[in-house]
Write a protein that holds these residues in place. Structure first.
Motif, mmCIF file in Angstrom:
data_model
loop_
_atom_site.group_PDB
_atom_site.id
_atom_site.type_symbol
_atom_site.label_atom_id
_atom_site.label_comp_id
_atom_site.label_asym_id
_atom_site.label_seq_id
_atom_site.Cartn_x
_atom_site.Cartn_y
_atom_site.Cartn_z
ATOM 1 N N LEU A 1 2.066 6.054 10.604
ATOM 2 C CA LEU A 1 3.013 6.988 10.881
ATOM 3 C C LEU A 1 3.949 6.872 10.161
ATOM 4 N N ALA A 2 3.845 5.217 10.115
ATOM 5 C CA ALA A 2 5.333 5.002 9.001
ATOM 6 C C ALA A 2 4.799 5.984 7.768
ATOM 7 N N TYR A 3 3.479 5.452 6.843
ATOM 8 C CA TYR A 3 3.477 6.065 6.195
ATOM 9 C C TYR A 3 3.340 7.216 5.278
ATOM 10 N N ALA A 4 3.508 8.307 6.867
ATOM 11 C CA ALA A 4 3.804 9.284 6.755
ATOM 12 C C ALA A 4 5.308 9.746 6.824
ATOM 13 N N PHE A 5 6.444 9.213 7.586
ATOM 14 C CA PHE A 5 6.850 10.034 7.292
ATOM 15 C C PHE A 5 8.285 9.097 6.466
ATOM 16 N N LEU A 6 8.112 8.185 5.967
ATOM 17 C CA LEU A 6 8.606 7.302 4.258
ATOM 18 C C LEU A 6 8.102 7.826 2.920
ATOM 19 N N PRO A 7 9.988 8.581 2.696
ATOM 20 C CA PRO A 7 9.454 8.697 1.344
ATOM 21 C C PRO A 7 8.674 8.383 -0.022
ATOM 22 N N SER A 8 7.560 9.029 -0.591
ATOM 23 C CA SER A 8 6.695 8.546 -1.545
ATOM 24 C C SER A 8 7.393 8.508 -2.806
ATOM 25 N N LEU B 1 0.674 -0.940 0.000
ATOM 26 C CA LEU B 1 0.238 0.127 -0.695
ATOM 27 C C LEU B 1 1.330 1.567 0.228
ATOM 28 N N LYS B 2 2.364 0.895 0.522
ATOM 29 C CA LYS B 2 3.047 2.404 0.100
ATOM 30 C C LYS B 2 3.539 2.475 -0.819
ATOM 31 N N TYR B 3 4.266 1.284 -0.800
ATOM 32 C CA TYR B 3 5.020 0.719 -2.689
ATOM 33 C C TYR B 3 4.319 -0.108 -3.701
ATOM 34 N N PRO B 4 3.525 -0.063 -3.703
ATOM 35 C CA PRO B 4 2.909 -0.898 -4.544
ATOM 36 C C PRO B 4 3.747 -1.222 -5.905
ATOM 37 N N ALA B 5 3.369 -2.427 -6.412
ATOM 38 C CA ALA B 5 4.795 -3.220 -7.778
ATOM 39 C C ALA B 5 4.250 -2.208 -9.025
ATOM 40 N N PHE C 1 12.438 -2.700 1.433
ATOM 41 C CA PHE C 1 12.849 -3.402 2.288
ATOM 42 C C PHE C 1 12.299 -2.609 3.732
ATOM 43 N N LEU C 2 12.719 -1.934 3.545
ATOM 44 C CA LEU C 2 12.549 -1.361 5.661
ATOM 45 C C LEU C 2 10.739 -1.436 5.594
ATOM 46 N N MET C 3 9.953 -0.908 4.967
ATOM 47 C CA MET C 3 9.076 -1.112 5.010
ATOM 48 C C MET C 3 8.404 -2.451 4.881
ATOM 49 N N VAL C 4 8.671 -3.191 4.765
ATOM 50 C CA VAL C 4 8.270 -4.905 5.113
ATOM 51 C C VAL C 4 9.213 -5.302 6.423
ATOM 52 N N VAL C 5 9.951 -4.922 7.002
ATOM 53 C CA VAL C 5 11.283 -4.808 8.459
ATOM 54 C C VAL C 5 10.168 -4.483 9.130
ATOM 55 N N LEU C 6 9.619 -3.333 9.321
ATOM 56 C CA LEU C 6 9.397 -2.318 10.535
ATOM 57 C C LEU C 6 7.485 -3.118 10.173
ATOM 58 N N SER C 7 7.092 -3.105 9.299
ATOM 59 C CA SER C 7 5.725 -3.700 8.915
ATOM 60 C C SER C 7 5.751 -5.491 10.272
ATOM 61 N N VAL C 8 6.476 -5.752 10.491
ATOM 62 C CA VAL C 8 6.844 -7.552 10.214
ATOM 63 C C VAL C 8 6.779 -7.159 11.947
ATOM 64 N N ILE D 1 16.121 3.341 -8.136
ATOM 65 C CA ILE D 1 15.280 2.178 -8.107
ATOM 66 C C ILE D 1 16.073 1.696 -6.924
ATOM 67 N N GLY D 2 17.095 1.942 -6.646
ATOM 68 C CA GLY D 2 18.415 1.831 -4.944
ATOM 69 C C GLY D 2 17.255 1.896 -3.942
ATOM 70 N N GLN D 3 16.764 3.157 -3.659
ATOM 71 C CA GLN D 3 16.252 3.875 -2.939
ATOM 72 C C GLN D 3 14.637 3.033 -2.498
ATOM 73 N N ARG D 4 14.211 3.306 -3.482
ATOM 74 C CA ARG D 4 12.844 2.196 -3.679
ATOM 75 C C ARG D 4 13.294 1.067 -3.390
ATOM 76 N N THR D 5 13.734 0.179 -3.453
ATOM 77 C CA THR D 5 14.524 -0.950 -3.039
ATOM 78 C C THR D 5 14.367 -0.911 -1.716
ATOM 79 N N THR D 6 15.479 -0.001 -1.001
ATOM 80 C CA THR D 6 15.810 -0.096 0.389
ATOM 81 C C THR D 6 13.820 0.201 1.212
ATOM 82 N N LEU D 7 13.833 1.461 1.190
ATOM 83 C CA LEU D 7 12.396 1.607 1.584
ATOM 84 C C LEU D 7 11.843 0.305 1.337
#
Length: 254
Positions: free
Chosen positions: A185-192, A119-123, A142-149, A134-140
């Motif tokens: 909050l994670a959605y709001a602070f992480l870049p889109s 929902l934050k970084y759709p396919a 996986f960061l969102m995956v870790v935060l969500s888990v 692409i590097g920044q988007r990939t890092t963010l």
């Protein structure tokens, strides 16, 4: 749970992952590949330059053998990891049977591992996305995956600790509200990122994203159902044996 049981569940998890991967492959091929072809056609039609030789791997090979290998290998690896998580979670998420625990864990995993980051970084299909980011988007992502888990684990712990004081229903509501607030909050602070090219068909974009979501939903749901059945065959006989032993009257000495 002893090591033999864990090893048995690991093998069955990999088999369940393979089965789920086969079903996900069917969905990916029939729902996703036509959208990928349409996106590639758009990209080629709007390319600023045309050059280079033949593709190292043909599109036909990518959409058949390449897709099959990727999805099935992913399914087996996914099944093994999910089976280990199941061994850890069994008995810690409530008094559920083996099948219910497997399906509950699969649905929670689908939400935490895929839906929340999606929902934050759709396919995105080909032609969507700047290669420079692409590097920044990939890092963010996986960061969102870790935060969500981590937030999902924290939510379960919070719900279990609040249950004795608030009751199961109220504790579930409070824990769920915590998860939604923290994710918000994670959605709001992480870049889109909004890197959709001009004139790219909006319908095609959403069809591709829905197809990607359908593939993951098929994979997780099928795994939960198949692995739950296989796990029950391993765990249920032991549960029944313990219940029978507990119900058996204690012999009285003459």
């Amino acid at each position: 749970m002893n090591s033999t049981t864990v090893r048995t569940l690991l093998v069955r998890g990999m088999l369940a992952g393979l089965t789920a991967g086969l079903l996900a492959l069917v969905v990916a091929y029939f729902l996703g590949e036509s959208r990928v072809d349409a996106a590639i056609a758009f990209e080629e039609a709007h390319a600023h330059h045309h050059g280079g030789g033949a593709e190292p791997v043909s599109r036909t090979m990518q959409s058949t053998a390449g897709l099959s290998t990727g999805v099935l290998v992913y399914g087996v690896a996914f099944g093994g990891i999910a089976a280990l998580a199941y061994c850890f979670a069994l008995g810690r998420i409530g008094r559920f049977g083996p099948r219910a625990s497997a399906l509950l864990l699969a649905m929670a995993g689908l939400v935490a591992v895929y839906v929340v980051p999606f929902l934050k970084y759709p396919a995105n299909p080909p032609a969507v996305g700047d290669p420079d980011t692409i590097g920044q988007r990939t890092t963010l992502y996986f960061l969102m995956v870790v935060l969500s888990v981590l937030l999902a684990v924290a939510t379960v712990i919070l719900g279990r600790r609040l249950a004795p004081r608030l009751g199961n229903w109220n504790a579930t509501l409070v824990a769920g509200a915590f998860f939604v607030l923290a994710v918000g909050l994670a959605y709001a602070f992480l870049p889109s990122f909004n890197e959709v090219p001009e004139h790219f068909p909006a319908t095609l974009l959403w069809q591709f994203r829905l197809a990607a979501l359908a593939v993951q939903a098929t994979l997780w749901t099928a795994f939960g159902l198949v692995f739950g059945l296989l796990a029950e065959r391993v765990l249920a006989p032991r549960t029944v044996a313990r219940e029978v032993a507990a119900a058996r009257p204690t012999p009285v000495a003459p």
